[in-house]
Scaffold this active site. Structure first.
Site, PDB file in Angstrom:
ATOM      1  N   ASP A  13      -3.125  18.819 -23.903  1.00  0.00           N
ATOM      2  CA  ASP A  13      -1.757  19.317 -23.745  1.00  0.00           C
ATOM      3  C   ASP A  13      -1.683  20.835 -23.623  1.00  0.00           C
ATOM      4  O   ASP A  13      -0.686  21.453 -24.024  1.00  0.00           O
ATOM      5  CB  ASP A  13      -0.861  18.862 -24.927  1.00  0.00           C
ATOM      6  CG  ASP A  13      -0.805  17.352 -25.037  1.00  0.00           C
ATOM      7  OD1 ASP A  13      -0.858  16.686 -23.994  1.00  0.00           O
ATOM      8  OD2 ASP A  13      -0.705  16.854 -26.166  1.00  0.00           O
ATOM      9  N   LYS A  16      -2.498  21.866 -18.481  1.00  0.00           N
ATOM     10  CA  LYS A  16      -3.368  21.666 -17.310  1.00  0.00           C
ATOM     11  C   LYS A  16      -2.543  21.272 -16.080  1.00  0.00           C
ATOM     12  O   LYS A  16      -2.768  21.768 -14.981  1.00  0.00           O
ATOM     13  CB  LYS A  16      -4.410  20.558 -17.601  1.00  0.00           C
ATOM     14  CG  LYS A  16      -5.338  20.874 -18.748  1.00  0.00           C
ATOM     15  CD  LYS A  16      -6.246  19.707 -19.074  1.00  0.00           C
ATOM     16  CE  LYS A  16      -5.559  18.518 -19.690  1.00  0.00           C
ATOM     17  NZ  LYS A  16      -4.974  18.713 -21.026  1.00  0.00           N
ATOM     18  N   GLY A  40      -1.007  12.902 -20.502  1.00  0.00           N
ATOM     19  CA  GLY A  40       0.379  13.110 -20.081  1.00  0.00           C
ATOM     20  C   GLY A  40       0.488  14.529 -19.576  1.00  0.00           C
ATOM     21  O   GLY A  40       0.301  15.470 -20.342  1.00  0.00           O
ATOM     22  N   HIS A  41       0.706  14.674 -18.288  1.00  0.00           N
ATOM     23  CA  HIS A  41       0.767  16.006 -17.688  1.00  0.00           C
ATOM     24  C   HIS A  41       2.182  16.232 -17.163  1.00  0.00           C
ATOM     25  O   HIS A  41       2.616  15.533 -16.250  1.00  0.00           O
ATOM     26  CB  HIS A  41      -0.269  16.129 -16.563  1.00  0.00           C
ATOM     27  CG  HIS A  41      -1.668  15.847 -17.037  1.00  0.00           C
ATOM     28  ND1 HIS A  41      -2.680  15.496 -16.196  1.00  0.00           N
ATOM     29  CD2 HIS A  41      -2.218  15.871 -18.274  1.00  0.00           C
ATOM     30  CE1 HIS A  41      -3.792  15.309 -16.900  1.00  0.00           C
ATOM     31  NE2 HIS A  41      -3.529  15.515 -18.160  1.00  0.00           N
ATOM     32  N   GLN A 219      -7.250  15.480 -21.145  1.00  0.00           N
ATOM     33  CA  GLN A 219      -7.532  15.765 -22.564  1.00  0.00           C
ATOM     34  C   GLN A 219      -8.072  17.197 -22.728  1.00  0.00           C
ATOM     35  O   GLN A 219      -7.771  18.044 -21.906  1.00  0.00           O
ATOM     36  CB  GLN A 219      -8.508  14.726 -23.150  1.00  0.00           C
ATOM     37  CG  GLN A 219      -7.891  13.338 -23.351  1.00  0.00           C
ATOM     38  CD  GLN A 219      -7.804  12.511 -22.101  1.00  0.00           C
ATOM     39  OE1 GLN A 219      -8.738  12.394 -21.336  1.00  0.00           O
ATOM     40  NE2 GLN A 219      -6.670  11.897 -21.878  1.00  0.00           N
TER      41      GLN A 219
HETATM   42  P1  GDP Z   1      -1.363  18.931 -20.113  1.00  0.00           P
HETATM   43  O1  GDP Z   1      -1.577  17.603 -20.744  1.00  0.00           O
HETATM   44  O2  GDP Z   1      -2.470  19.889 -20.389  1.00  0.00           O
HETATM   45  O3  GDP Z   1      -1.045  18.853 -18.643  1.00  0.00           O
HETATM   46  O4  GDP Z   1      -0.078  19.549 -20.834  1.00  0.00           O
HETATM   47  P2  GDP Z   1       1.305  18.796 -21.144  1.00  0.00           P
HETATM   48  O5  GDP Z   1       2.058  18.650 -19.882  1.00  0.00           O
HETATM   49  O6  GDP Z   1       1.071  17.561 -21.959  1.00  0.00           O
HETATM   50  O7  GDP Z   1       1.974  19.818 -22.151  1.00  0.00           O
HETATM   51  C1  GDP Z   1       2.295  21.110 -21.776  1.00  0.00           C
HETATM   52  C2  GDP Z   1       3.825  21.284 -21.898  1.00  0.00           C
HETATM   53  O8  GDP Z   1       4.133  22.656 -21.865  1.00  0.00           O
HETATM   54  C3  GDP Z   1       4.602  20.674 -20.737  1.00  0.00           C
HETATM   55  O9  GDP Z   1       5.829  20.177 -21.214  1.00  0.00           O
HETATM   56  C4  GDP Z   1       4.821  21.848 -19.785  1.00  0.00           C
HETATM   57  O10 GDP Z   1       5.996  21.717 -18.986  1.00  0.00           O
HETATM   58  C5  GDP Z   1       4.984  22.967 -20.765  1.00  0.00           C
HETATM   59  N1  GDP Z   1       4.518  24.281 -20.305  1.00  0.00           N
HETATM   60  C6  GDP Z   1       3.456  24.576 -19.505  1.00  0.00           C
HETATM   61  N2  GDP Z   1       3.306  25.912 -19.393  1.00  0.00           N
HETATM   62  C7  GDP Z   1       4.279  26.464 -20.151  1.00  0.00           C
HETATM   63  C8  GDP Z   1       4.624  27.817 -20.479  1.00  0.00           C
HETATM   64  O11 GDP Z   1       3.981  28.775 -20.074  1.00  0.00           O
HETATM   65  N3  GDP Z   1       5.693  27.993 -21.310  1.00  0.00           N
HETATM   66  C9  GDP Z   1       6.411  26.959 -21.834  1.00  0.00           C
HETATM   67  N4  GDP Z   1       7.425  27.238 -22.634  1.00  0.00           N
HETATM   68  N5  GDP Z   1       6.108  25.678 -21.548  1.00  0.00           N
HETATM   69  C10 GDP Z   1       5.058  25.442 -20.728  1.00  0.00           C
HETATM   70  P1  IMO Z   2      -3.736  15.308 -21.956  1.00  0.00           P
HETATM   71  O1  IMO Z   2      -4.486  15.017 -20.688  1.00  0.00           O
HETATM   72  C1  IMO Z   2      -3.494  15.257 -26.307  1.00  0.00           C
HETATM   73  C2  IMO Z   2      -5.697  12.094 -28.383  1.00  0.00           C
HETATM   74  C3  IMO Z   2      -4.860  11.060 -29.120  1.00  0.00           C
HETATM   75  C4  IMO Z   2      -5.785  10.735 -30.282  1.00  0.00           C
HETATM   76  C5  IMO Z   2      -7.170  10.791 -29.626  1.00  0.00           C
HETATM   77  C6  IMO Z   2      -7.706   9.424 -29.234  1.00  0.00           C
HETATM   78  O2  IMO Z   2      -2.265  15.133 -21.853  1.00  0.00           O
HETATM   79  O3  IMO Z   2      -4.122  16.637 -22.508  1.00  0.00           O
HETATM   80  P2  IMO Z   2      -7.058   7.766 -27.246  1.00  0.00           P
HETATM   81  O4  IMO Z   2      -5.762   7.053 -26.946  1.00  0.00           O
HETATM   82  O5  IMO Z   2      -7.536   8.657 -26.162  1.00  0.00           O
HETATM   83  O6  IMO Z   2      -8.117   6.819 -27.739  1.00  0.00           O
HETATM   84  O7  IMO Z   2      -6.707   8.699 -28.528  1.00  0.00           O
HETATM   85  O8  IMO Z   2      -7.034  11.588 -28.466  1.00  0.00           O
HETATM   86  N1  IMO Z   2      -5.375  12.271 -26.946  1.00  0.00           N
HETATM   87  C7  IMO Z   2      -4.673  13.316 -26.466  1.00  0.00           C
HETATM   88  N2  IMO Z   2      -4.098  14.345 -27.099  1.00  0.00           N
HETATM   89  N3  IMO Z   2      -3.481  15.197 -24.963  1.00  0.00           N
HETATM   90  C8  IMO Z   2      -4.090  14.185 -24.312  1.00  0.00           C
HETATM   91  O9  IMO Z   2      -4.217  14.154 -22.970  1.00  0.00           O
HETATM   92  C9  IMO Z   2      -4.710  13.164 -25.068  1.00  0.00           C
HETATM   93  N4  IMO Z   2      -5.375  12.030 -24.756  1.00  0.00           N
HETATM   94  C10 IMO Z   2      -5.793  11.504 -25.919  1.00  0.00           C
HETATM   95  O10 IMO Z   2      -3.630  11.598 -29.546  1.00  0.00           O
HETATM   96  O11 IMO Z   2      -5.738  11.772 -31.230  1.00  0.00           O
HETATM   97 MG    MG Z   3      -0.606  16.279 -22.050  1.00  0.00          MG
END
Ligand code: GDP
Ligand code: IMO
Ligand code: MG
Length: 416
Positions: A13, A16, A40-41, A219
């Site tokens: 999270d 990416k 979850g992106h 991840q």
């Molecule tokens: P990923 O799994 O690495 O793709 O990241 P996620 O999408 O799960 O979580 C990142 C969250 O931060 C998302 O809701 C993005 O919209 C948000 N986000 C990304 N860059 C920024 C930033 O620079 N500032 C803020 N406030 N939110 C951001």
């Molecule tokens: P993105 O791509 C954050 C975490 C789960 C749990 C552990 C194992 O959005 O960065 P699993 O269901 O994979 O067997 O769970 O890994 N986890 C993540 N945490 N971002 C993710 O993906 C994750 N994918 C798995 O919360 O702790």
């Molecule tokens: Mg994510």
């Protein structure tokens, strides 16, 4: 041509999705190499939010062809549902025939095992990731290419249930009804057959014909099956090495590696997190950063940037440039902390030991700031924010080449 790579450097999270989406306009191919719909992106374009789980984050750029590599575990049901939010993606997305299938019984196994573990639960997403990779490694899994022959696949899955009956009985999981399973798999075939192909050949051809390839990790490094906080990790290789096996790319064909990191740190699920903040600041970061999981909606645990874990991640991945995300979330804090060392088994250390269980953080404090949100030029950032970034560069021994100041595509600073 070499493939460039995006990887998460913390516990997932990191943001990416935003960076892959932002960079995708410069690439012909965007390829996912691992994980499943545990990822979850979130991508925000023109104030519209997209939540991607299996579909690579290049999908919102019309030019890029998106590839779901052999290292991914694919839930056909969830992939089909995810595709529904896009018009006309035929010819813009392909799935490897060697990717492993994640079927509804994998999620049931995952959830049953988590329940049985009680307070030792990993806190998985419950999506079936561990059981699907487990079947792959123990050589009883099924692959996406088999969907093209649903009758045979149905027979094979019924056989799998027969062989593993004692395990399924213990977990109170029933074998599927053969007729319903055939209908389900036939439906998947109809919906997905146009997307299934040998993506290894596609990637080789792209690289050989000088097409630009961007590889997207899911991840984060600290969730890697070998190098993360085992057993509180996911079941795949999340570091850059996974790109080679998960797509079929030889190591010398990997180009630049961009590591994604938040300006602070979060983690979802259980397991050690040395720089977690249990007080008001942690709460502030959760609120300002909207730190709730994209996949499960769970509140993310929040804390400070961990420079020790970051140095480890930079080495493991061979990072050339770091993208520092969510700088704006620190706006309004008087002091900002960074973990610069660990206390472990009575000693002060500056590396990541084999377990982070029981590790205590040593912090350095920096002056806080306000007003970084939406800033698009480095020079226009508040003075203290610039100092924070420069200090981080020294602490982690790498250049921070990208800074993100909001979820929007445009609010991104590039430094040369
Ligand atoms: P990923 O799994 O690495 O793709 O990241 P996620 O999408 O799960 O979580 C990142 C969250 O931060 C998302 O809701 C993005 O919209 C948000 N986000 C990304 N860059 C920024 C930033 O620079 N500032 C803020 N406030 N939110 C951001
Ligand atoms: P993105 O791509 C954050 C975490 C789960 C749990 C552990 C194992 O959005 O960065 P699993 O269901 O994979 O067997 O769970 O890994 N986890 C993540 N945490 N971002 C993710 O993906 C994750 N994918 C798995 O919360 O702790
Ligand atoms: Mg994510």
């Amino acid at each position: 041509m070499k493939a460039d790579l995006i990887v998460g450097l913390q516990w997932g999270d990191e943001g990416k999705g935003k960076i892959v989406d932002f960079l995708a306009k410069e690439y012909d191919f965007v390829c996912r190499f691992g994980g499943g719909h545990n990822a979850g992106h979130t991508i925000v374009v023109d104030n519209k939010k997209y939540a991607l789980h299996l579909v690579p984050s290049g999908i919102l750029n019309e030019k890029a062809i998106n590839i779901v590599g052999n290292g991914v575990v694919l839930s056909p049901k969830d992939f089909i549902k995810e595709l529904e939010q896009f018009d006309n993606v035929k010819g813009r997305i392909y799935i490897s025939d060697k990717a492993h299938l994640l079927l509804p019984y994998h999620a049931k196994i995952d959830q049953a095992k988590e329940r049985l573990k009680g307070d030792k639960a990993i806190g998985t997403t419950g999506k079936g990731i561990g059981p699907a990779y487990g079947d792959k490694i123990t050589r009883v899994g099924h692959r996406v290419g088999e969907l093209l022959h649903p009758k045979k696949l149905t027979k094979d899955i019924m056989e799998y249930f027969k062989i593993q009956k004692p395990i399924f009985d213990a977990l109170q999981i029933e074998a599927p009804n053969e007729k319903e399973l055939l209908e389900e798999l036939t439906f998947y075939k109809e919906k997905l057959q146009d997307y299934i192909t040998d993506t290894t050949l596609l990637v080789w051809e792209a690289l050989e014909s000088s097409k630009k390839v961007l590889v997207e990790g899911a991840q984060g490094t600290m969730l890697d099956i070998d190098h993360g906080t085992y057993p509180y990790v996911t079941s795949s290789t999340t570091i850059s090495a996974g790109a080679c096996s998960g797509l079929g790319i030889a190591p010398q064909k990997i180009g630049k590696v961009i590591g994604i990191a938040k300006a602070y740190c979060t983690r979802v699920g259980n397991g050690p997190f040395p720089s977690e903040d249990f007080g008001e600041d942690g709460e502030y970061l959760r609120k300002m950063g909207h730190e709730f999981g994209t996949t499960t909606g769970r509140p993310r645990r929040c804390g400070w940037f961990d420079a020790v874990a970051m140095r480890h991640a930079i080495k493991l991945n061979g990072v050339d440039r770091v993208a520092l995300m969510k700088l704006d979330v620190l706006d309004g804090l008087k002091r900002v902390k960074v973990c610069v060392g660990y206390e472990f088994e009575g000693k002060t250390i500056d590396y990541v030991p084999y377990t982070l269980e029981g590790v205590k953080p040593i912090y350095q404090e920096f002056q806080g700031w306000d007003g970084s949100k939406g800033v698009r030029e480095f020079e226009k950032l508040p003075k203290e924010a610039k100092e924070y970034i420069q200090n981080l560069e020294e602490l982690i021994g790498a250049k921070i080449g990208i800074i993100s100041t909001s979820p929007n595509r445009e609010d991104t600073i590039f430094r040369t």
